[in-house]
Design a protein around this motif. Structure first.
Motif, PDB file in Angstrom:
ATOM      1  N   ASP B  27      -5.371  15.820   4.785  1.00 34.61           N
ATOM      2  CA  ASP B  27      -4.705  15.391   6.019  1.00 34.61           C
ATOM      3  C   ASP B  27      -3.633  14.344   5.727  1.00 34.61           C
ATOM      4  N   PRO B  28      -2.585  14.320   6.548  1.00 35.77           N
ATOM      5  CA  PRO B  28      -1.492  13.375   6.319  1.00 35.77           C
ATOM      6  C   PRO B  28      -1.897  11.944   6.653  1.00 35.77           C
ATOM      7  N   ARG B  29      -1.123  10.996   6.094  1.00 32.75           N
ATOM      8  CA  ARG B  29      -1.403   9.592   6.348  1.00 32.75           C
ATOM      9  C   ARG B  29      -1.091   9.256   7.801  1.00 32.75           C
ATOM     10  N   PRO B  30      -2.017   8.570   8.491  1.00 40.12           N
ATOM     11  CA  PRO B  30      -1.734   8.150   9.868  1.00 40.12           C
ATOM     12  C   PRO B  30      -0.594   7.131   9.876  1.00 40.12           C
ATOM     13  N   ARG B  31       0.223   7.142  10.919  1.00 37.09           N
ATOM     14  CA  ARG B  31       1.360   6.225  10.964  1.00 37.09           C
ATOM     15  C   ARG B  31       0.950   4.821  11.404  1.00 37.09           C
ATOM     16  N   GLU B  32      -0.134   4.738  12.144  1.00 27.20           N
ATOM     17  CA  GLU B  32      -0.560   3.436  12.677  1.00 27.20           C
ATOM     18  C   GLU B  32      -1.082   2.574  11.517  1.00 27.20           C
ATOM     19  N   GLU B  33      -0.728   1.260  11.499  1.00 24.81           N
ATOM     20  CA  GLU B  33      -0.982   0.402  10.349  1.00 24.81           C
ATOM     21  C   GLU B  33      -2.446   0.324   9.916  1.00 24.81           C
ATOM     22  N   ALA B  34      -3.364   0.056  10.873  1.00 25.78           N
ATOM     23  CA  ALA B  34      -4.765  -0.145  10.495  1.00 25.78           C
ATOM     24  C   ALA B  34      -5.369   1.154   9.953  1.00 25.78           C
ATOM     25  N   ALA B  35      -5.063   2.258  10.633  1.00 27.20           N
ATOM     26  CA  ALA B  35      -5.579   3.547  10.162  1.00 27.20           C
ATOM     27  C   ALA B  35      -4.932   3.917   8.831  1.00 27.20           C
ATOM     28  N   GLY B  36      -3.651   3.552   8.684  1.00 31.99           N
ATOM     29  CA  GLY B  36      -2.944   3.806   7.432  1.00 31.99           C
ATOM     30  C   GLY B  36      -3.576   3.035   6.286  1.00 31.99           C
ATOM     31  N   ARG B  37      -3.974   1.791   6.577  1.00 32.76           N
ATOM     32  CA  ARG B  37      -4.635   0.976   5.563  1.00 32.76           C
ATOM     33  C   ARG B  37      -5.923   1.656   5.105  1.00 32.76           C
ATOM     34  N   ASP B  38      -6.725   2.093   6.058  1.00 33.85           N
ATOM     35  CA  ASP B  38      -7.995   2.748   5.704  1.00 33.85           C
ATOM     36  C   ASP B  38      -7.748   3.983   4.838  1.00 33.85           C
ATOM     37  N   TYR B  39      -6.746   4.738   5.229  1.00 31.74           N
ATOM     38  CA  TYR B  39      -6.412   5.977   4.509  1.00 31.74           C
ATOM     39  C   TYR B  39      -6.004   5.666   3.062  1.00 31.74           C
ATOM     40  N   ASP B  40      -5.094   4.691   2.898  1.00 27.15           N
ATOM     41  CA  ASP B  40      -4.595   4.337   1.566  1.00 27.15           C
ATOM     42  C   ASP B  40      -5.719   3.804   0.680  1.00 27.15           C
ATOM     43  N   LEU B  41      -6.581   2.956   1.276  1.00 31.53           N
ATOM     44  CA  LEU B  41      -7.656   2.360   0.478  1.00 31.53           C
ATOM     45  C   LEU B  41      -8.682   3.424   0.059  1.00 31.53           C
ATOM     46  N   ALA B  42      -8.945   4.371   0.964  1.00 32.87           N
ATOM     47  CA  ALA B  42      -9.891   5.447   0.624  1.00 32.87           C
ATOM     48  C   ALA B  42      -9.346   6.284  -0.539  1.00 32.87           C
ATOM     49  N   TRP B  43      -8.054   6.561  -0.505  1.00 38.30           N
ATOM     50  CA  TRP B  43      -7.422   7.339  -1.588  1.00 38.30           C
ATOM     51  C   TRP B  43      -7.457   6.557  -2.899  1.00 38.30           C
ATOM     52  N   GLN B  44      -7.211   5.238  -2.807  1.00 40.72           N
ATOM     53  CA  GLN B  44      -7.260   4.402  -4.007  1.00 40.72           C
ATOM     54  C   GLN B  44      -8.672   4.423  -4.599  1.00 40.72           C
ATOM     55  N   ARG B  45      -9.663   4.365  -3.718  1.00 44.02           N
ATOM     56  CA  ARG B  45     -11.064   4.398  -4.144  1.00 44.02           C
ATOM     57  C   ARG B  45     -11.361   5.726  -4.862  1.00 44.02           C
ATOM     58  N   THR B  46     -10.839   6.807  -4.310  1.00 47.94           N
ATOM     59  CA  THR B  46     -11.039   8.123  -4.924  1.00 47.94           C
ATOM     60  C   THR B  46     -10.434   8.144  -6.334  1.00 47.94           C
ATOM     61  N   MET B  47      -9.224   7.590  -6.455  1.00 45.62           N
ATOM     62  CA  MET B  47      -8.582   7.564  -7.775  1.00 45.62           C
ATOM     63  C   MET B  47      -9.379   6.692  -8.744  1.00 45.62           C
ATOM     64  N   TYR B  48      -9.925   5.585  -8.211  1.00 48.57           N
ATOM     65  CA  TYR B  48     -10.720   4.694  -9.067  1.00 48.57           C
ATOM     66  C   TYR B  48     -11.942   5.437  -9.615  1.00 48.57           C
ATOM     67  N   GLU B  49     -12.611   6.129  -8.717  1.00 46.07           N
ATOM     68  CA  GLU B  49     -13.820   6.840  -9.141  1.00 46.07           C
ATOM     69  C   GLU B  49     -13.488   7.983 -10.093  1.00 46.07           C
ATOM     70  N   GLY B  50     -12.291   8.549  -9.942  1.00 44.03           N
ATOM     71  CA  GLY B  50     -11.886   9.620 -10.843  1.00 44.03           C
ATOM     72  C   GLY B  50     -11.322   9.120 -12.163  1.00 44.03           C
ATOM     73  N   GLY B  51     -11.193   7.789 -12.288  1.00 48.52           N
ATOM     74  CA  GLY B  51     -10.662   7.231 -13.529  1.00 48.52           C
ATOM     75  C   GLY B  51      -9.146   7.226 -13.602  1.00 48.52           C
ATOM     76  N   TRP B  52      -8.466   7.298 -12.448  1.00 48.91           N
ATOM     77  CA  TRP B  52      -6.994   7.361 -12.441  1.00 48.91           C
ATOM     78  C   TRP B  52      -6.350   6.129 -11.812  1.00 48.91           C
ATOM     79  N   ALA B  53      -7.147   5.134 -11.444  1.00 45.49           N
ATOM     80  CA  ALA B  53      -6.559   3.955 -10.807  1.00 45.49           C
ATOM     81  C   ALA B  53      -5.842   3.104 -11.848  1.00 45.49           C
ATOM     82  N   GLY B  54      -4.709   2.494 -11.438  1.00 47.32           N
ATOM     83  CA  GLY B  54      -3.977   1.601 -12.349  1.00 47.32           C
ATOM     84  C   GLY B  54      -3.497   2.340 -13.574  1.00 47.32           C
ATOM     85  N   ILE B  55      -2.714   3.375 -13.350  1.00 45.51           N
ATOM     86  CA  ILE B  55      -2.276   4.255 -14.440  1.00 45.51           C
ATOM     87  C   ILE B  55      -1.550   3.470 -15.532  1.00 45.51           C
TER      88      ILE B  55
END
Lengths: 342, 392
Positions: B27-55
């Motif tokens: 799903d696309p990123r929500p435009r509203e700031e708070a929901a956008g924050r949640d979306y971005d942080l969840a994606w970052q968490r996914t990358m962290y767990e996959g070993g791709w955070a902080g490339i």
């Protein structure tokens, strides 16, 4: 991916540069390339990218590109790119003259279509514009590319004995002619390889012009003073110099990438767009930089005595040769004309 | 010179592509700031767990520790897979984190780095001020040192994601008597501190990305100073360096996608005789698109060349400005051409509207030659540091 020269490639650059530098010092302005042609041949410039089995140095289009870039920096007279392409075409066809082209004893001028009636490669016929054909022994004719017609290349007799009358030339160091040809080729390629390689090598020469003129302007802007300051301190001049450096850097990057694709033997549409991009960006960079270089030198830049005009004039010759703007832009429009990506 | 990828690069690309295909949010990123924050942080968490955070971060600080060429490959695959922009994670990942790694104390690194990588905290930037833009070192927000506390009073502006940020990389003047570059400190400011007011600023295209932050006697512990007190200018310069680092490659690949999309759109709509995109040749559009396509190719090669220069040990600092100028002006020229091609239909406006997206993107692209150093400042950098021209 690595677009920077290796140690060995830098040695080639240094050797070529040293030779062209000393030659430019000895014969400033309009030198006659015929006296130097065998010397270039002896140094292996025309066969640099040919396999050793064909009498070449066994290098690739990348080294040819670096050589042509140096030629662009010093703009010596002579059909360098036509000779490199002709040596390749002749070697592929096992022509007896292949070795003579490579050694510089046979001189090859360039012929490209001047009118829509031009066709080739077998037979080559139509009206052609020639470059550096005055006194040449052979002509390399290259056609196609501006239309859906597949590009072609052919080596034809058309030199010394039936030399086209020299016409007044925008660049006095490049002889200009017009010739009607109707003859079978001595060697021919019915594919786009020669045009593509020629586009990239002429782009490389244009990169050399773009880089050299950017350097000339920056050096002058450091020392020329007006209103009590070096003119490079004024943002209008500084930013123009910055734009020149930007154009040269982009043009080099794309041309180096294109040369690697040529080396890999790529002739697919995606690769063709990369070649066309190189030619387009390098032409723009060379023409705009050499014109800006005249501007930056003020009235001195407008004189015949100063070198600045020579770069601008040669930029136009190499822009119009081997993949001129209409051909380059047609290739670039491939994706959008066919509606397909990739 | 070399064209082919090394076996390591090829396998890295395959690994990245496989992981991204399986994990990029649908799903696309929500435009509203708070929901956008949640979306971005969840994606970052996914990358962290996959070993791709902080490339680009070193492995010892929890990052992937990838080589420069691997970073290029990662961002190429990242965009090709349709992965979302860094969003609220941008400052943490590309500015603040790398600065802490380079200049922070062990304590500061422990407190912040892992949380950035895991998508637990959001960072913002507090550099520019209403009277300090290109001349950043003239900043006047005061930091009065009193014992263990720095009392901050003043105003910052153009802070992205300010309302949803947890921490701020903040430049304050802690020694007003020193020469302007020598009296600045780089501090970690808790955005939840009393005395902070964040006022969103509406941009010309309706977005609320930027904000103004005012500080009314905000207490920042002295231990939050990164690097030495009054030596923050040097610390800030290293941050600005990172801003022009590999993360921009994603933007460049996104731009090449936009041009490919435009070419496809132009071709299909022209073929169907539909929309304003009727005749590609009447407005010279076909030729201009071809010229844009050439510049896109040039930008990609330029990026490779830039990375190559860094790998060859060249000082690429000022050359980053070349990449920046080429990218930002190409983006603007592309969106301008798109808007022209859309014709009168393009007078519609809205990020999510089929016709209105072109005018939105056109207006959005105007920021490219202002943010992270205006195009004029970039050309000064090229002229002075690369070409050796006088500062005037």
């Amino acid at each position: 991916m690595d677009l920077l020269p290796t140690f060995e490639q830098k040695q080639i650059i240094d050797a070529v540069r040293a030779h062209l530098e000393s030659r430019a010092r000895k014969t400033p302005g309009n030198d006659d390339f015929r006296t130097a042609w065998k010397q270039y041949g002896d140094m292996g410039w025309f066969s640099l990218g040919l396999p050793e089995a064909d009498g070449g140095a066994g290098y690739t289009a990348a080294e040819e590109m670096l050589l042509c870039r140096e030629i662009g920096r010093f703009i010596p007279a002579g059909p360098f790119i036509a000779s490199m392409l002709a040596a390749r075409l002749a070697a592929a066809a096992s022509l007896p003259q292949a070795a003579e082209i490579a050694s510089g004893t046979v001189v090859v001028g360039l012929a490209e279509p001047l009118a829509a009636d031009a066709a080739g490669p077998d037979p080559v016929e139509g009206t052609f514009r020639t470059l550096d054909a005055d006194g040449a022994d052979l002509l390399l004719a290259v056609g196609g590319g501006t239309t859906p017609v597949t590009p072609w290349a052919a080596l034809v007799q058309g030199g010394a004995d039936q030399a086209p009358p020299a016409l007044p030339s925008l660049d006095a160091s490049v002889s200009l002619g017009q010739v009607a040809l109707r003859c079978p080729p001595a060697a021919a390629s019915a594919g786009p390889e020669m045009l593509y390689r020629g586009m990239v090598l002429s782009a490389a020469a244009l990169v050399g012009i773009a880089e050299r003129t950017a350097e000339m302007s920056a050096a002058y802007a450091q020392v020329r003073e007006q209103f009590g300051r070096p003119i490079g301190a004024f943002q209008a001049v500084k930013h123009r110099c910055a734009d020149m450096a930007i154009r040269a850097e982009v043009a080099y990057a794309q041309t180096a990438y294109a040369a690697l694709l040529v080396s890999a033997g790529r002739v697919d549409p995606a690769a063709a767009r990369e070649y066309a991009a190189a030619k387009h960006l390098a032409s723009e960079a060379a023409i705009r930089n050499s014109a800006d270089n005249i501007q930056n030198h003020g009235a001195m830049g407008f004189t015949a005595e100063h070198d600045a005009h020579r770069y601008l004039k040669r930029a136009w010759v190499w822009t119009e040769a081997l993949g001129a703007p209409p051909a380059a832009l047609t290739l670039l429009r491939g994706a959008e004309l066919t509606g397909k990506e990739g | 010179m070399r064209l082919d990828p090394t076996p390591e690069e090829a396998s890295f690309r395959a690994e990245a592509r496989t992981w991204l295909a399986a994990n990029v949010p649908a799903d696309p990123r929500p435009r509203e700031e708070a929901a956008g924050r949640d979306y971005d942080l969840a994606w970052q968490r996914t990358m962290y767990e996959g070993g791709w955070a902080g490339i680009s971060w070193p492995a010892e600080h929890g990052g992937r520790g990838s080589s420069l060429m691997e970073q290029v490959i990662w961002y190429e695959e990242y965009v090709a897979a349709g992965a979302p922009p860094a969003g609220v994670n941008f400052v943490g990942l590309s500015h603040a984190g790398p600065t802490l790694i380079a200049r922070g104390s062990e304590e500061q690194k422990r407190a912040h780095l892992t949380r950035i990588l895991r998508g637990e905290t959001v960072w913002c930037q507090g550099f520019s001020e209403p009277d300090s833009g290109s001349d950043l070192a003239s900043l006047r927000t005061r930091g009065t040192v009193d014992g263990d506390t720095i009392w901050v009073t003043g105003r910052k502006i153009w802070t992205g994601h300010g309302p949803v940020a947890d921490y701020q990389e903040l430049l304050v003047r802690t020694d007003p008597t020193a020469e302007k570059h020598r009296g600045i400190s780089w501090v970690i400011c808790d955005m939840h501190s009393p005395g902070i007011t964040v006022r969103p600023i509406k941009s010309l295209h309706g977005d609320y990305h930027f904000s103004e932050v005012t500080y009314d006697n905000v207490a920042v512990p002295v231990e939050n100073v990164v690097g030495e007190l009054n030596r923050g200018w040097d610390v800030a310069r290293s941050t600005l360096g990172f801003e022009r680092g590999t993360a921009f490659i994603a933007d460049q690949v996104r731009l090449s996608q936009l041009v490919a999309e435009l070419q496809l759109l132009a071709a299909t709509r022209a073929a169907a005789g539909a929309w304003a995109w009727g005749d590609l040749d009447s407005g010279g559009f076909g030729t201009r698109l071809a010229q844009i396509a050439a510049r896109v190719a040039g930008l990609r090669s330029l990026t490779y060349l830039h990375v190559n220069r860094a790998l060859h040990g060249e000082d690429v600092g000022a050359r980053g400005s070349i990449v920046r100028v080429v990218y930002s002006e190409l983006w603007q020229d592309t969106t301008r051409l798109a808007l022209e091609m859309a014709g009168r239909l393009g007078l519609a406006f809205g990020p999510d509207d089929a016709n209105g997206t072109w005018s939105f993107q056109y207006l959005d692209s105007l920021r490219a030659t202002i943010a992270a150093g205006t195009k004029d400042i970039q050309r000064n950098v090229i002229g002075e540091r690369l070409l050796g021209l006088s500062r005037g």
